[in-house]
Design a protein around this motif. Structure first.
Motif, PDB file in Angstrom:
ATOM      1  N   VAL A 689      -9.480 -82.654 -45.827  1.00  0.00           N
ATOM      2  CA  VAL A 689     -10.192 -83.932 -45.866  1.00  0.00           C
ATOM      3  C   VAL A 689      -9.165 -85.050 -45.955  1.00  0.00           C
ATOM      4  CG1 VAL A 689     -11.908 -85.345 -47.047  1.00  0.00           C
ATOM      5  CG2 VAL A 689     -12.129 -82.849 -47.040  1.00  0.00           C
ATOM      6  N   VAL A 690      -9.364 -86.085 -45.154  1.00  0.00           N
ATOM      7  CA  VAL A 690      -8.519 -87.273 -45.191  1.00  0.00           C
ATOM      8  C   VAL A 690      -9.227 -88.323 -46.028  1.00  0.00           C
ATOM      9  CG1 VAL A 690      -7.500 -89.139 -43.849  1.00  0.00           C
ATOM     10  CG2 VAL A 690      -7.450 -86.799 -42.973  1.00  0.00           C
ATOM     11  N   HIS A 691      -8.605 -88.685 -47.151  1.00  0.00           N
ATOM     12  CA  HIS A 691      -9.157 -89.721 -48.031  1.00  0.00           C
ATOM     13  C   HIS A 691      -8.304 -90.963 -47.914  1.00  0.00           C
ATOM     14  CE1 HIS A 691     -10.694 -91.933 -51.403  1.00  0.00           C
ATOM     15  NE2 HIS A 691      -9.544 -91.844 -52.064  1.00  0.00           N
ATOM     16  N   ARG A 692      -8.911 -92.046 -47.491  1.00  0.00           N
ATOM     17  CA  ARG A 692      -8.187 -93.307 -47.318  1.00  0.00           C
ATOM     18  C   ARG A 692      -8.245 -94.119 -48.600  1.00  0.00           C
ATOM     19  NH1 ARG A 692     -10.192 -91.571 -42.701  1.00  0.00           N
ATOM     20  NH2 ARG A 692      -8.951 -91.777 -40.790  1.00  0.00           N
ATOM     21  N   LYS A 693      -7.098 -94.614 -48.996  1.00  0.00           N
ATOM     22  CA  LYS A 693      -7.028 -95.378 -50.235  1.00  0.00           C
ATOM     23  C   LYS A 693      -7.505 -96.808 -50.055  1.00  0.00           C
ATOM     24  CE  LYS A 693      -3.301 -92.611 -52.166  1.00  0.00           C
ATOM     25  NZ  LYS A 693      -1.941 -92.601 -52.762  1.00  0.00           N
ATOM     26  N   ASN A 694      -7.662 -97.218 -48.816  1.00  0.00           N
ATOM     27  CA  ASN A 694      -8.254 -98.526 -48.558  1.00  0.00           C
ATOM     28  C   ASN A 694      -9.113 -98.404 -47.316  1.00  0.00           C
ATOM     29  OD1 ASN A 694      -6.591 -99.095 -46.116  1.00  0.00           O
ATOM     30  ND2 ASN A 694      -4.926 -99.129 -47.629  1.00  0.00           N
ATOM     31  N   SER A 695      -9.929 -99.359 -47.077  1.00  0.00           N
ATOM     32  CA  SER A 695     -10.908 -99.286 -45.981  1.00  0.00           C
ATOM     33  C   SER A 695     -10.478-100.127 -44.794  1.00  0.00           C
ATOM     34  CB  SER A 695     -12.283 -99.742 -46.487  1.00  0.00           C
ATOM     35  OG  SER A 695     -12.204-101.054 -47.011  1.00  0.00           O
ATOM     36  N   GLN A 722      -4.579 -89.721 -48.519  1.00  0.00           N
ATOM     37  CA  GLN A 722      -4.328 -88.414 -49.098  1.00  0.00           C
ATOM     38  C   GLN A 722      -4.922 -87.339 -48.192  1.00  0.00           C
ATOM     39  OE1 GLN A 722      -6.094 -89.268 -53.104  1.00  0.00           O
ATOM     40  NE2 GLN A 722      -4.307 -88.176 -53.840  1.00  0.00           N
ATOM     41  N   ILE A 723      -4.244 -86.223 -48.125  1.00  0.00           N
ATOM     42  CA  ILE A 723      -4.793 -85.035 -47.479  1.00  0.00           C
ATOM     43  C   ILE A 723      -5.177 -84.080 -48.599  1.00  0.00           C
ATOM     44  CG2 ILE A 723      -4.234 -83.018 -46.075  1.00  0.00           C
ATOM     45  CD1 ILE A 723      -2.329 -84.820 -44.479  1.00  0.00           C
ATOM     46  N   LEU A 724      -6.439 -83.683 -48.642  1.00  0.00           N
ATOM     47  CA  LEU A 724      -6.930 -82.876 -49.753  1.00  0.00           C
ATOM     48  C   LEU A 724      -7.637 -81.623 -49.254  1.00  0.00           C
ATOM     49  CD1 LEU A 724      -8.417 -85.752 -51.935  1.00  0.00           C
ATOM     50  CD2 LEU A 724      -6.293 -84.517 -52.365  1.00  0.00           C
ATOM     51  N   CYS A 725      -7.418 -80.519 -49.973  1.00  0.00           N
ATOM     52  CA  CYS A 725      -8.207 -79.321 -49.703  1.00  0.00           C
ATOM     53  C   CYS A 725      -9.632 -79.593 -50.186  1.00  0.00           C
ATOM     54  CB  CYS A 725      -7.607 -78.111 -50.410  1.00  0.00           C
ATOM     55  SG  CYS A 725      -7.624 -78.202 -52.218  1.00  0.00           S
ATOM     56  N   ALA A 726     -10.571 -78.772 -49.765  1.00  0.00           N
ATOM     57  CA  ALA A 726     -11.982 -79.014 -50.086  1.00  0.00           C
ATOM     58  C   ALA A 726     -12.216 -79.045 -51.596  1.00  0.00           C
ATOM     59  CB  ALA A 726     -12.858 -77.944 -49.425  1.00  0.00           C
ATOM     60  N   LYS A 727     -11.551 -78.161 -52.340  1.00  0.00           N
ATOM     61  CA  LYS A 727     -11.767 -78.093 -53.790  1.00  0.00           C
ATOM     62  C   LYS A 727     -11.309 -79.369 -54.483  1.00  0.00           C
ATOM     63  CE  LYS A 727      -9.503 -74.260 -54.284  1.00  0.00           C
ATOM     64  NZ  LYS A 727      -8.852 -73.084 -54.917  1.00  0.00           N
ATOM     65  N   ASP A 728     -10.106 -79.833 -54.132  1.00  0.00           N
ATOM     66  CA  ASP A 728      -9.593 -81.039 -54.790  1.00  0.00           C
ATOM     67  C   ASP A 728     -10.389 -82.272 -54.386  1.00  0.00           C
ATOM     68  OD1 ASP A 728      -7.487 -80.233 -56.542  1.00  0.00           O
ATOM     69  OD2 ASP A 728      -6.294 -79.724 -54.801  1.00  0.00           O
ATOM     70  N   TYR A 729     -10.860 -82.306 -53.151  1.00  0.00           N
ATOM     71  CA  TYR A 729     -11.686 -83.443 -52.729  1.00  0.00           C
ATOM     72  C   TYR A 729     -13.015 -83.425 -53.480  1.00  0.00           C
ATOM     73  CZ  TYR A 729     -13.857 -86.971 -49.801  1.00  0.00           C
ATOM     74  OH  TYR A 729     -14.478 -88.127 -49.363  1.00  0.00           O
ATOM     75  N   PHE A 730     -13.603 -82.256 -53.639  1.00  0.00           N
ATOM     76  CA  PHE A 730     -14.855 -82.127 -54.402  1.00  0.00           C
ATOM     77  C   PHE A 730     -14.657 -82.631 -55.817  1.00  0.00           C
ATOM     78  CE2 PHE A 730     -17.698 -79.984 -57.287  1.00  0.00           C
ATOM     79  CZ  PHE A 730     -18.930 -79.988 -56.641  1.00  0.00           C
TER      80      PHE A 730
END
Length: 785
Positions: A689-695, A722-730
């Motif tokens: 999962v790609v999580h963006r720290k800003n929009s 951030q690049i996150l595995c499914a568990k850490d993103y959850f």
């Protein structure tokens, strides 16, 4: 010294040498490996491969080893002295107060400041220690919080803590000083006075700093900053023989930007630059006088070997070894008694004063013909052998022999060959050229694989092994000796920089099983899964090592993948991709692998895949946009089954063309084959999962699906995502939801809004994996009929 039992020595016949995996898989041999952790193999007398090195072109650099600093307790003591001096150097404290020694001489003997500091901290963590022992956990002075579970999988990393009590709880605490007096064997009044005079201001500064970062924060974890290129407090600038001039302007250590030079300050300990507004707390102006950064006061715990700039040939290094031996024994009467050499070695490790450096040509991995291995290869044949037809015939046999370490990883029965790629140091041998007292520190092999080490020539190498049965006791001992170092460097025992003697009183009291071996030229040392090992060289020698597997290894490989998450160590290869490949090859050729191995691979993959899909399904309301990552090099799987997979492609990456172009042209990580989670450092096997720290949004869109793993990793390192595995993103999404629920001032806010630009990328299509699992299951079932 307490006498250690030697490991078993097995003579190996010519036929057994032709099938090393089969020989090592025998129940009798496996039992020995499990009990002792290591075994020694002596080949039949006709097995004498010539050392096949290109004498003219083979060159290598050596690392410098200061033995006293490798002792884990010494290092903690020396770090503490540096940290105290840096504390008193900073600002308006007592810059004239500088400790010359890491201890204070009291009537009862030496008392080390580090020992006193740790004893005080440990007093307030005794309940944690009891809890960790009663629950079977390794004590690091920290407490494991309750883990949130998704299915049967633990969802949190080890975030246990060391608590630092306020200074007001220490000064007049008679129970504390009575206990510490007993532990350190000194007067309670003297210890209390030493603490108040030297340690109390520093302790109070640390405790208040930690309290400001969340109260019961783990020791130092929230007050030191991460560094891409950390510097050890014990590495003086004049020792940096490998330092190279760099004309590039160095950016702020915190933000990496080179702007605002007038608002930049240099640390007087590590010489790194900082923007004063990037500090915590920020400064209004550049302070006068000496200033030291937090990492140099609290200590980052980092320690690494330096290398000489000089390149040695084999003969030049032999001459250097002789020169060193002459310094140790001026009369030329070098000790031949190995036990006496062993006493000398550990004596140097345990003295706190630094002596001259020891040189070790370790981890040599040259690539040219005649430079990558000491075993015979088709790419290089020494002149004397080319000119002798009889020797040339023997040479050709050694080129393809399974016990040639170039071939062992791909020998029949070893799983590492199915990767289809070479892994330097694992499937490609590394060479080790030792000198008197050069050492390899306590460590486990990567991914808990087996290893084989062959000695080509030279003086004996002394080995120590701690088998799997004592691994946890050893981990507990090391963390108990230096709990703060493991807080700062959770993967310390994976760094190959730490020693403790098996003859140490603490080691003996911990009831750790430990065995010994002496290796001579022509002999192999084989380590089994999850065996801690270390040792030293008694003079010049030339060794070579490589990794391989047996069927018994698979559960250990799975365990290593999980263990690495708790220390933040990166896996060397993707364990799940390996098991997936086993299933694919089994489907194509059911006789290739043992049925028990295939069943284990299938069960582990099915469990993990179901957990991954379950987690991603739970995130469905957050991750509405899905993508297929096409830039990953994976083995083509063709099961003659048509799978129709529909993938929704996002229309907004949140990054502009120029930014991604910079990443695409960044060659630093082009060799990466895997993508790593920014949080737990595990390899993302199926999806990330790609999580963006800003929009941020852009006018133009560049597809990111075709980026390579190295480019993805580099993009995450730049810090805007951030690049996150499914568990850490959850876990991150759930934490945001809990925090919002607990925030009375913002109860109407929607926590999901901060994730609206996030996307999931599939590395492998879920239906493709389902197809493999189902086909393998049918094949397994049919074999039972």
């Amino acid at each position: 010294m307490v006498e250690l039992e030697h490991i078993p020595i097995l003579s190996v016949s010519q036929s057994e040498m032709e099938d090393p995996i089969g020989f090592l898989s025998k129940p009798s041999v496996r039992l020995l490996g499990h009990k002792y952790g290591m075994i020694k193999l002596v080949p039949h007398e006709d097995f004498k491969p010539p050392l096949s090195i290109d004498q003219e072109n083979f060159k290598f650099r050596v690392r410098l080893q200061y033995l006293n600093e490798l002792n884990i307790l010494n290092r903690g003591r020396l770090f503490m002295m540096k940290q105290l001096n840096n504390y008193y150097l900073r600002g308006k404290r007592r810059p004239d107060f500088q400790l010359a020694k890491p201890f204070l001489e009291l009537p009862g003997g030496k008392v080390y400041f580090y020992d006193l500091f740790i004893a005080v901290v440990r007093f307030f963590n005794q309940d944690i220690k009891k809890e960790s022992q009663s629950s079977g956990l390794s004590y690091s002075g920290r407490k494991r919080p309750r883990s949130r579970r998704l299915g049967d999988e633990e969802q949190s990393r080890d975030t246990s803590e060391l608590i630092m009590a306020p200074l007001s709880s220490i000064s007049d605490n008679m129970a504390l000083w009575k206990q510490i007096s007993s532990v350190l064997n000194a007067s309670a009044d003297e210890l209390r006075s030493t603490f108040l005079q030297v340690l109390a201001p520093y302790y109070d500064f640390m405790q208040r700093k930690m309290e400001a970062h969340g109260g019961h924060a783990s020791l130092l974890s929230n007050v030191i900053y991460s560094e891409e290129f950390p510097k050890s407090l014990l590495n003086d600038s004049e020792d940096n023989d490998s330092a190279e001039d760099d004309d590039d302007e160095e950016g702020c250590t915190m933000c990496s930007r080179t702007s605002h030079q007038s608002r930049t300050i240099l640390c007087d300990s590590c010489d790194k630059p900082f923007h004063i507004f990037c500090l915590d707390p920020p400064l209004n102006e550049v302070p006068r006088g000496k200033w030291v950064c937090n990492n140099c006061i609290f200590g980052n715990g980092y320690y690494g070997f330096k290398e000489e700039n000089k390149f040695y040939s084999r003969k030049e290094f032999q001459a250097k070894c002789q020169e060193f031996d002459t310094e140790l024994w001026p009369n030329g009467d070098k000790l031949e008694d190995l036990e006496e050499l062993e006493r000398m070695f550990w004596g140097k490790v345990y003295q706190i004063e630094r002596s001259s450096p020891i040189r070790y040509g370790a981890d040599i991995h040259n690539a040219g013909p005649g430079e990558m291995t000491g075993f015979p290869t088709a790419e290089f044949v020494p002149d004397q052998i080319q000119n002798d037809p009889g020797e040339m015939e023997k040479y050709k046999e050694y080129i393809t022999h399974p016990m040639n370490l170039v071939n062992l990883p791909s020998a029949k029965g070893s799983l590492l060959s199915i990767f289809g790629r070479k892994i330097s140091g694992m499937t490609v041998p590394w060479m080790y050229i030792g000198s008197t007292f050069s050492t390899f520190c306590w460590h486990l092999e990567d991914q808990y694989t087996l290893s084989a080490n062959y000695q080509h020539e030279g003086d004996p190498k002394v080995w120590y092994s701690i088998p799997e049965s004592s691994c946890e006791k050893f981990n507990e001992l090391m963390r108990n000796i230096a709990p703060d170092l493991f807080q700062k460097q959770p993967d310390l025992l994976h760094q190959l920089v730490t020693l403790i003697a098996p003859y140490d009183e603490k080691f003996q009291k911990a009831n750790i099983s430990c065995f010994k071996a002496v290796q001579y030229p022509g002999e192999y040392i084989v380590t089994f899964p999850k065996c801690y090992h270390s040792g030293f060289n008694t003079g010049y020698n030339f060794n070579e090592a490589v990794n391989f597997t047996l069927d018994l290894w698979l559960p250990y490989g799975v365990e290593a993948t999980r263990d690495y998450i708790h220390t933040g160590k990166r896996c060397v290869f993707d364990m799940w991709e390996l098991m997936l490949t086993v299933l694919v090859e089994y489907i194509e050729n059911p006789k290739k692998f043992d049925e028990a191995l295939v069943r284990k691979c299938h069960a582990e993959l099915l469990r993990m895949f179901n957990q991954e899909i379950k987690t991603l399904d739970q995130l469905g309301s957050v991750l509405a946009t899905q993508n297929l990552a096409t830039g990953f090099t994976r083995r083509h799987i063709d099961l003659n089954t048509h799978v129709d997979v529909r993938v929704t492609v996002s229309q907004n990456t949140g990054y502009d063309d120029e930014y991604i172009h910079d990443v695409e042209n960044d060659s630093d990580h082009d060799g990466d084959d895997d993508i790593f989670c920014s949080a737990c450092k595990t390899i993302c096997t199926f999806a990330f999962v790609v999580h963006r720290k800003n929009s941020c949004t852009t006018k133009r869109r560049r597809h990111m699906e075709a980026m390579s793993p190295g480019q993805w990793n580099r993009l995450a390192e730049k810090g805007d995502m951030q690049i996150l595995c499914a568990k850490d993103y959850f876990n991150m999404v759930e934490k945001a939801d809990v925090d919002q629920a607990n925030d009375a001032d913002d109860s109407d806010a929607d926590p999901i809004q901060q994730f609206k630009h996030d996307e999931v990328f599939y590395i492998r299509q879920p239906d493709e994996i389902r197809c493999i699992l189902q086909t393998a299951q049918r094949k397994i079932d049919s074999m039972l009929r």
